[in-house]
Structure formats: C-alpha cells, structure tokens
Design a protein around this motif. Sequence first.
Motif, PDB file in Angstrom:
ATOM      1  N   GLU A  38       0.871  -1.172   0.000  1.00 31.60           N
ATOM      2  CA  GLU A  38       0.000   0.000   0.000  1.00 31.60           C
ATOM      3  C   GLU A  38       0.914   1.230   0.000  1.00 31.60           C
ATOM      4  N   ILE A  39       1.155   1.816  -1.178  1.00 33.95           N
ATOM      5  CA  ILE A  39       2.154   2.887  -1.244  1.00 33.95           C
ATOM      6  C   ILE A  39       1.582   4.261  -0.879  1.00 33.95           C
ATOM      7  N   THR A  40       0.267   4.359  -0.763  1.00 32.96           N
ATOM      8  CA  THR A  40      -0.354   5.591  -0.274  1.00 32.96           C
ATOM      9  C   THR A  40      -1.764   5.281   0.207  1.00 32.96           C
ATOM     10  N   LEU A  41      -2.239   6.088   1.175  1.00 34.87           N
ATOM     11  CA  LEU A  41      -3.644   6.010   1.582  1.00 34.87           C
ATOM     12  C   LEU A  41      -4.492   7.036   0.835  1.00 34.87           C
ATOM     13  N   ALA A  57      -3.686  10.944   2.148  1.00 29.76           N
ATOM     14  CA  ALA A  57      -2.365  10.365   2.366  1.00 29.76           C
ATOM     15  C   ALA A  57      -1.931  10.582   3.818  1.00 29.76           C
ATOM     16  N   ARG A  58      -1.187   9.636   4.346  1.00 29.83           N
ATOM     17  CA  ARG A  58      -0.569   9.835   5.656  1.00 29.83           C
ATOM     18  C   ARG A  58       0.475  10.955   5.565  1.00 29.83           C
ATOM     19  N   ASP A  59       0.721  11.625   6.691  1.00 29.38           N
ATOM     20  CA  ASP A  59       1.759  12.662   6.721  1.00 29.38           C
ATOM     21  C   ASP A  59       3.159  12.074   6.616  1.00 29.38           C
ATOM     22  N   GLY A  87      -5.611   2.940  -0.714  1.00 23.40           N
ATOM     23  CA  GLY A  87      -5.686   4.097  -1.566  1.00 23.40           C
ATOM     24  C   GLY A  87      -5.628   3.741  -3.049  1.00 23.40           C
ATOM     25  N   GLU A  88      -5.131   4.667  -3.791  1.00 24.85           N
ATOM     26  CA  GLU A  88      -4.876   4.466  -5.216  1.00 24.85           C
ATOM     27  C   GLU A  88      -3.411   4.728  -5.497  1.00 24.85           C
ATOM     28  N   GLY A 283       3.205  -7.885   3.480  1.00 23.22           N
ATOM     29  CA  GLY A 283       2.441  -6.672   3.248  1.00 23.22           C
ATOM     30  C   GLY A 283       3.208  -5.498   3.815  1.00 23.22           C
ATOM     31  N   ILE A 284       3.192  -4.377   3.108  1.00 18.77           N
ATOM     32  CA  ILE A 284       3.868  -3.165   3.577  1.00 18.77           C
ATOM     33  C   ILE A 284       2.874  -2.017   3.515  1.00 18.77           C
TER      34      ILE A 284
END
Length: 427
Positions: A38-41, A57-59, A87-88, A283-284
């Motif tokens: 999951e590279i972004t929320l 996105a997370r900070d 996310g996408e 999972g990351i």
Amino acid sequence: MRRTEPRIMESSFSNRHVSFDLRSDGTPAYRPSYVVWEITLRCDQACRFCGSRAGFARDDELTTVEIVDAIAQLAKMGVKEIALHGGEAYLRDDFLTIVKAIRDQGMDPTMVTGGRGLTAKLAREAAAAGIRSVSLSIDGLEATHDATRGLKGSHARALEALRHLIDAGVMVGCNTQLNRANFRELPRIAELLSHYPLYGWQVQLMVPMGRAAEAGDLWLQPFDLLELIPTVASVRAQCDAFGLPLWPGDNVGYFGPFEHALRGDRSAAGHCGGCGGGRNTLGIESHGDVKGCSAMSSDDFVAGNVRTSRIADLWESAPELRFMRDFHIDDLWGFCRDCYYGEVCRGGCLWTAATLMGRRGNNPYCHHRALELIARGRRERLLQVAPAAGLVRDRAQFVLQEEEAPRDWIDSLPALPGGMPYVRARA
C-alpha cells in the motif's frame, strides 16, 4: 476468446505459490515471493467496505528514496512480484518511478485499483514503465458497485480503465469483494466480464474492518456462506465455460463439498492450506510498517518498519511474521481447535478471524463450520457489541450468537451435491 497466462492476484495466496528451500535438517526455509504494498492512503473514492479507511495520504508516507531502497531489499530476498495498491497507487507523483524501479530489479510490478482516474495516457505510461498486470475492482453491477464505492459513475470509469489497459497492452484481471449486497449478482458479473480478455477474476469475502465495520447492511453472516459458497462454485463452472479463470481468495471456503470445485486445480494440494501471510507473502503499509499480509490490522500484526529494520531481518525473526511458519494446533481455539481439518486449514485467513473474533485462530466465515452447525439445525449470527474507533485499519468488537435455524430458511438453501441433506436425521 484467447486469454493470457493466469497471475497471482491480491490475497490469492494458494499453496502452489509458497516458496521455500530446505535446510540441512530437512525443515523448510520459507522466503517471500509476493509482496502487496500500500504505497499511499490517498484515494479518489470513498468505498464503504474499505478496511484501511483510505482517502487522504498519511503525513509520514515513505519517500521515493525509501521505497526504492526497500525494493532493492525485496529483490535480494527473492521476491518475484510486488503488487501496488492504496488508496490508489497511481495518485502518488512517483508512481511510474516506483513501477520502473521494481522492473529494474527484475521483479514483476503489478497493481490493484478501482480505476477511477486511470486514463488512457496513464495506462500507456504504466505499460512503458514496465507494469506487468493490473487487477480492476468490479464490486457488483453498476448500481451496486456505485453505491458501495460511494461514487456515481465509478462502475463506468472502472470499465473505461479496463479498456485503456487492454489497449495499452497490459494484462488485466478483475477482483470482487463479496458482501450481502452483491454476491447474488455474481452470475451477471461473470457474464459482463466474459466479454473482456481477462487473465482471471478473484473473489474474496468482505471483512468488517475499517469503514466496513460501519456498513452493517453489507456484513456477511456466517450462515450466508451456505448460499454464497454454492453460488461461487456455480459461477466457477460458468467461468470455466467462458474460459475465464476464477480464483477464490484465501478467506473463501473451507473444506465443504464445493472445495474441490473451487480449488481442485488452483493449488498443489487441491484444497485450502492455511494463510500464506509470513510464509510466502509480505504486506507493507504506506509509512513502512511490515506485516504478513497488507489486509491485516495494524494491531497485533506489525513486525517492524522499513525505516528502522532490514526487511530480511524482520522476515527471519519477527514473531508477527512467523505465525504460520511456527503454527501449532494449540494456536486454534473455539470451533477451530477441535475441527477435523484444523492441522491443514490452520484456522483459515488470519485477517478474517482476528477482525471478527478479536484474535486469530477461530474463524466463523467457514463453509465446513456452517455445514456442521446446520446439520444440528443451528447457525451462528455475528453481533457487533462495540463500534470501531474510526482509525486506519481499526476493528469493531463482535460476538457470535448461536441460534436455531428457521426451517423455511433451511428449505430455501441451494441443493448440496448428491442430494445431501442439510439437517441430519436424529436417532
């Protein structure tokens, strides 16, 4: 219609994909072959079933440099495929850089997406960067899909994205989260998907984590599996006729009379073999937390963070990644502890069990379990006793209530193979 070679899709961790070498003492030395990242929320939809509550996105999401370094580590560990999602994933400015970095390390970059913003231009750019395949989420017919994804026009945009990817020469598959609103639509979804040259279609159960914990109308009851599993098996036969490979996710099953129809040619053993998290998968999360599977809750399953630990060190020693490698029958409890299939099934999907019951090892979303109960005229109902807190990947609190199954409901269930009765005659 000619179809491309089947690929692994998110959460489709069948036994035939478990990778290991043998140590000198003959015990398996497992290594990860598949990573879901999951590279972004950040997200452009607001799905009611989203377990991670994606949107913003997370900070503290990983930087490009940090991601590229972690990619190099995974390549050295023998990973074959990294599936990007959010996310996408494509909403990150460095999305194409990440895809290319995975490809440059000799691994397959793939993606799972809702596809709302996946334009023809982006599809071509992703193909040029080296994307291997993409799984589009189709979560019902148009009205159902749009309602559960929280955005009118979402279904149409997903199908547009599917066509853009095909035109760009990218292998495309689909995935569907099964819930109470959509599982009866499966035959018509199969008909829709049959018109596209897909490499496959994965179905898995919605689990009430994150936003899904607040969508009570979508929750599957354990007894719903008595209708849902025969439906999936019937659709599997329908898809075979279409030439469309259908895969059940790891939380679909287990060991009822349809298991061979669902998994007979999808795994080396021909049946479920327990969770692949920490055995062949990683999972990351977008800020670097490492788990056995990206779907898992952040509580109790995080082994460490890529900012402070080498991934290989976590893989070898973190107990949160060794649940299934170090499995013992006493890790199971409740119904699963004394189940005939316990040693093989190992309680099924850890994420599902922990979300529903508060800890792993007792999974009520099980077809065999539902059949055993209905044989005595009983069934289980899931009741929420405390809401989720509104945090990323949070869990509500549930209890199971066993109840007498209504006779008219039993009579309405799909027929079992060979005319097997649901309720056994009592002496």
